[in-house]
Write a protein that holds these residues in place. Sequence first.
Motif, PDB file in Angstrom:
ATOM      1  N   HIS A 323       0.666  -0.568   0.014  1.00  0.00           N
ATOM      2  CA  HIS A 323      -0.151  -0.257   0.119  1.00  0.00           C
ATOM      3  C   HIS A 323       0.827   1.004   0.012  1.00  0.00           C
ATOM      4  O   HIS A 323       1.906   1.169   0.557  1.00  0.00           O
ATOM      5  N   GLU A 327      -0.828   7.247   1.382  1.00  0.00           N
ATOM      6  CA  GLU A 327      -2.319   7.329   1.523  1.00  0.00           C
ATOM      7  C   GLU A 327      -3.250   5.998   2.335  1.00  0.00           C
ATOM      8  O   GLU A 327      -4.311   7.153   3.399  1.00  0.00           O
ATOM      9  N   LEU A 331      -5.284   8.544   5.730  1.00  0.00           N
ATOM     10  CA  LEU A 331      -6.410   7.835   5.779  1.00  0.00           C
ATOM     11  C   LEU A 331      -6.688   7.021   7.618  1.00  0.00           C
ATOM     12  O   LEU A 331      -7.760   7.528   7.860  1.00  0.00           O
ATOM     13  N   TYR A 467      -5.240  -2.858   7.937  1.00  0.00           N
ATOM     14  CA  TYR A 467      -5.668  -2.373   6.849  1.00  0.00           C
ATOM     15  C   TYR A 467      -6.208  -3.172   5.374  1.00  0.00           C
ATOM     16  O   TYR A 467      -5.222  -3.914   5.323  1.00  0.00           O
ATOM     17  N   ASN A 469      -7.547  -2.221   2.287  1.00  0.00           N
ATOM     18  CA  ASN A 469      -7.508  -1.136   1.024  1.00  0.00           C
ATOM     19  C   ASN A 469      -8.298   0.308   1.154  1.00  0.00           C
ATOM     20  O   ASN A 469      -7.505   1.247   1.013  1.00  0.00           O
ATOM     21  N   HIS A 470      -8.971  -0.182   1.654  1.00  0.00           N
ATOM     22  CA  HIS A 470     -10.157   1.170   1.665  1.00  0.00           C
ATOM     23  C   HIS A 470     -10.228   2.199   3.432  1.00  0.00           C
ATOM     24  O   HIS A 470     -10.898   2.862   3.486  1.00  0.00           O
ATOM     25  N   TYR A 471     -10.000   1.063   4.317  1.00  0.00           N
ATOM     26  CA  TYR A 471     -10.401   1.599   5.428  1.00  0.00           C
ATOM     27  C   TYR A 471      -9.649   0.221   6.547  1.00  0.00           C
ATOM     28  O   TYR A 471      -9.326  -0.486   5.787  1.00  0.00           O
ATOM     29  N   ARG A 495     -14.214   2.282  10.374  1.00  0.00           N
ATOM     30  CA  ARG A 495     -13.822   2.559   9.068  1.00  0.00           C
ATOM     31  C   ARG A 495     -14.330   3.753   8.706  1.00  0.00           C
ATOM     32  O   ARG A 495     -15.262   4.730   8.821  1.00  0.00           O
ATOM     33  N   ASP A 497     -14.092   4.924   4.767  1.00  0.00           N
ATOM     34  CA  ASP A 497     -14.503   4.497   3.967  1.00  0.00           C
ATOM     35  C   ASP A 497     -14.115   5.552   2.807  1.00  0.00           C
ATOM     36  O   ASP A 497     -14.535   7.058   2.445  1.00  0.00           O
ATOM     37  N   VAL A 498     -12.511   4.926   1.478  1.00  0.00           N
ATOM     38  CA  VAL A 498     -12.505   6.407   0.881  1.00  0.00           C
ATOM     39  C   VAL A 498     -13.388   6.233  -0.584  1.00  0.00           C
ATOM     40  O   VAL A 498     -13.102   6.693  -1.576  1.00  0.00           O
ATOM     41  N   GLU A 499     -13.874   5.236  -0.570  1.00  0.00           N
ATOM     42  CA  GLU A 499     -14.766   4.461  -2.022  1.00  0.00           C
ATOM     43  C   GLU A 499     -15.579   5.608  -2.138  1.00  0.00           C
ATOM     44  O   GLU A 499     -16.164   6.256  -3.104  1.00  0.00           O
ATOM     45  N   ALA A 502     -13.129  11.030   0.073  1.00  0.00           N
ATOM     46  CA  ALA A 502     -11.400  10.987   0.689  1.00  0.00           C
ATOM     47  C   ALA A 502     -12.333  11.453   2.301  1.00  0.00           C
ATOM     48  O   ALA A 502     -10.941  11.049   2.580  1.00  0.00           O
TER      49      ALA A 502
END
Length: 511
Positions: A323, A327, A331, A467, A469-471, A495, A497-499, A502
């Motif tokens: 990763h 980013e 996060l 971790y 990927n997104h949270y 959580r 959530d960057v999907e 951001a």
Amino acid sequence: MKNVIIYTRVSTENQKEKGFSLRHQKEQLENYCQQYGYTILCHFEEDHSAKNFSSRPEFQKLVRYAKSNQKKIDALLFLKWDRFSRNVEMSFRVIREFKEMGIQVNSIEQPLDLSQPDSKVLLAVYLVIPEIENDKNSLRTIDGLRKAMKEGCFTGVAPKGYLHTRNSDGKSTLMPDPIIAPLIESAFVMYSQGIYSAEEVRHKHLPLGLKISRNGFLSLLKNPTYMGKIYIKSYKKEEEVLVEGLHSALVDSETFNKVQLILKGKYKTPTKTLTEIDAELPLRGFLICPTCKKTLTGSGSKGREGKNTYFYYHCTRYCSVRHKAIEVNKLFEEMLESLKIDEDWETVYKSMLEERFDENQTNKLTMITSLQREQENLHKRLEMAEDHLFEKQIDVSTFNTMKQRIDLRMMEIKDELKSLQKKDSFFEKHLREGISFLGGVDRVYKNGTTDVKRKIIKTIFCDKLTYHNHYFATPKLEETIAMILFRDKRVRELRVDVEKSASSVAVREIA
């Protein structure tokens, strides 16, 4: 015709049940009363020490009976004066109290006319001789114990992790417990690193079999027996001293001394020099790979042109998880922002924590009362043991063992009481600073050094974060922080959530 009450006493339950002293005393008193035509109104039978009247339940019953029936009672009789007491001062006081009730106190084998002043001299002799003998026995016992300890013998109760044994010369010493000793050695080594608190070390070893209380564990860490030494307290003109014991050590002196410095707050853990990589990878060592469950590490790599360095959190070479650090760091900062508490709720949170603090104080008072009660019982047991020795019901060796066991427990209780009775004077200050900290933890983290960032992570999260990927997902927050953030006490998963966005943060509840 006189009305009398008779009193018989021995020092132990064992003698009461198996010996003939009580029966003999009663028979002698009954024969005496029959010979002189006395009427026995009541008989009180005791199996407690002669040193203290207040600790003798039957004698207290006798006093209450005498006060209720003082007009009917002429005398209190017993066999010998040492059955009544071995304390001169207390004896004169109690005799005076009975005299004021019109009740004569006397021995049938050592009778005295206490109305005559000269009789008080003989009474003092009868009472002080047993007391002097007790003192002599006590001094001989202390001298014998100190001599044995100076030779490296261990004469007390075996500390946790050791078992009693004797060496080839027949001297009392210790041998390591094959099950518990390795756990204690591990606990010392772990604590000596200066990374974990004593309570963390204790909790890690509890499920392995090291069953011990918080205060007991602190006493264990201070016990020089574990480095093969015998501690001898100061006595008269002799200073306290540590001598080499006959038993084998569980920890080396270097580790033990380092532990003592940490306990006193005088040991500074060597700090690691932080590099550029550490600054770019503050979460290194705190993340878990969702695929193989191993801890993620991190590193930097040059771009194609070799000008810029890009940093990544990644797993081992056998796992493909990787990763971008920029980013992940961003996060994590957004997740910290979600932990902030509103100023309007600070009063509520403070009340909740104060309530929890009061509950702990109530439990602490209960423990203090229990320890004080045990302390009183140990004093009584020691008095009884001294009586046994004087009456030759036990030998000096048995008495020494009993005394050492009682003294050791008394020292442990003293340490536990000292720890429990410490006032939490800084509670208000810590509470205020703690809530303020949560009010702006994200800002402190963003503006802090790499060392500060890592300390914040350790403070807030009990376990490492996974971790995905997104949270981030963490199974457990630090207890006090969790209580502040989640007032309904239900477990939640944080959580980010960057999907969706951001900067958006979603909190999903788990039933």
